[in-house]
Write an enzyme that holds these catalytic residues in place. Sequence first.
Site, short mmCIF file in Angstrom:
data_model
loop_
_atom_site.label_atom_id
_atom_site.label_comp_id
_atom_site.label_asym_id
_atom_site.label_seq_id
_atom_site.Cartn_x
_atom_site.Cartn_y
_atom_site.Cartn_z
N ASN A 52 0.82 -1.22 0.00
CA ASN A 52 0.00 0.00 0.00
C ASN A 52 0.85 1.27 0.00
OD1 ASN A 52 1.03 0.05 2.56
ND2 ASN A 52 -0.95 0.10 3.62
N ASP A 186 24.61 34.52 -10.83
CA ASP A 186 23.61 35.52 -10.50
C ASP A 186 24.05 36.23 -9.22
OD1 ASP A 186 22.80 33.84 -8.28
OD2 ASP A 186 21.61 32.68 -9.71
N LYS A 209 21.06 39.37 -14.00
CA LYS A 209 19.86 38.80 -14.63
C LYS A 209 18.64 39.64 -14.29
CE LYS A 209 21.49 34.00 -14.59
NZ LYS A 209 21.22 32.63 -14.11
N ARG A 211 14.34 39.33 -14.01
CA ARG A 211 13.23 38.39 -13.90
C ARG A 211 12.08 38.86 -14.79
NH1 ARG A 211 11.76 34.12 -11.24
NH2 ARG A 211 13.68 34.12 -10.00
#
Length: 331
Positions: A52, A186, A209, A211
């Site tokens: 199970n 980053d 970077k 977003r």
Amino acid sequence: MSVPHRAPAELLNSRRSPLLVFAGQSNRPLAQAICDHLGVPLGRSKTEKFTNDNIIVHYEESLREGDVFIVQTFSNPVSDSIMELMLMIDAAKSASAGRVTAVIPYYSYARSDKKDSPRISIAGRLIADLLQEAGADRILTMTLHAPQVHGFFKVPVDHLSADLVLSEHFRQCVPDAHNGVVLAPDAGSIKRASQIARRLDSGLAMIDKERLSDTEVRPRALIGDVDGKTVFIVDDEISTAGSLVETVNIARSMGAKDVYVAVTHGVYSGPAIQRIAALDVTQVASTNTVLVPDSKIQASNGRLAVLDVAPLFANAITNIHTGASVSTLFT
């Protein structure tokens, strides 16, 4: 008067509470390597799964008053690994263990450290709560994605760093590493990259970077000079290798000569191996916090390497067991 020499195991078990190290199923080779460095046998336990899908854990030796360390990394299948660790902690406490330390080389839910979109769980805190509720007296881990995850725990947390291992690896690969440049993929990685650059006495650069959405990030510029230089890319982990491909490509476009990559956690999920095999890099290295199967190493076109952090964990366990400072390992 000379002090008689003691074997490591004799020294570790000279305290009232014997040192006992057990392992879940996620990374037994690392647990065995840690025990080899400690000079103690890996404890005997058995984990079974019923039809199970329920898991049962059974210790096959006495834990009474023992100083128990359970090694379990949160790797695929992550939910099974977490559940097995919870059961092992609970069973150890029920067996009258003196103290239980959860040794989690890779704490994957550290990526979920804040509520950065509506109606989600801060899973890193939830897992911390569950570990403590299960009975963990202490946590030993390495290179958390977000250091603030420390604050999710009310029990002591020892946070190891792989920076020394990564730095020594770069130095062995490139004897004149001091002429190279450590590149942070980053802004979040700049602190780690700066520490490794100081160890290598090398240059430092970073990729800026932006977003675009909750799931999409685009590299905007490379800050620093990599033209004609050997570049060392460092990060906490590689998952699908999408960010790695972008980082390598921008470094190459800015004139990087050779590119070496080293991270703490080599998760290598999804298309990661195929991407690395096709990547214009000399080598991609990760530590053995996550078990990397031989099949992935072979499929990487010879680019993957695995670095050993078992000595670091063994030293940390020794210091915790004997009451010595763990912070001395960081230097």
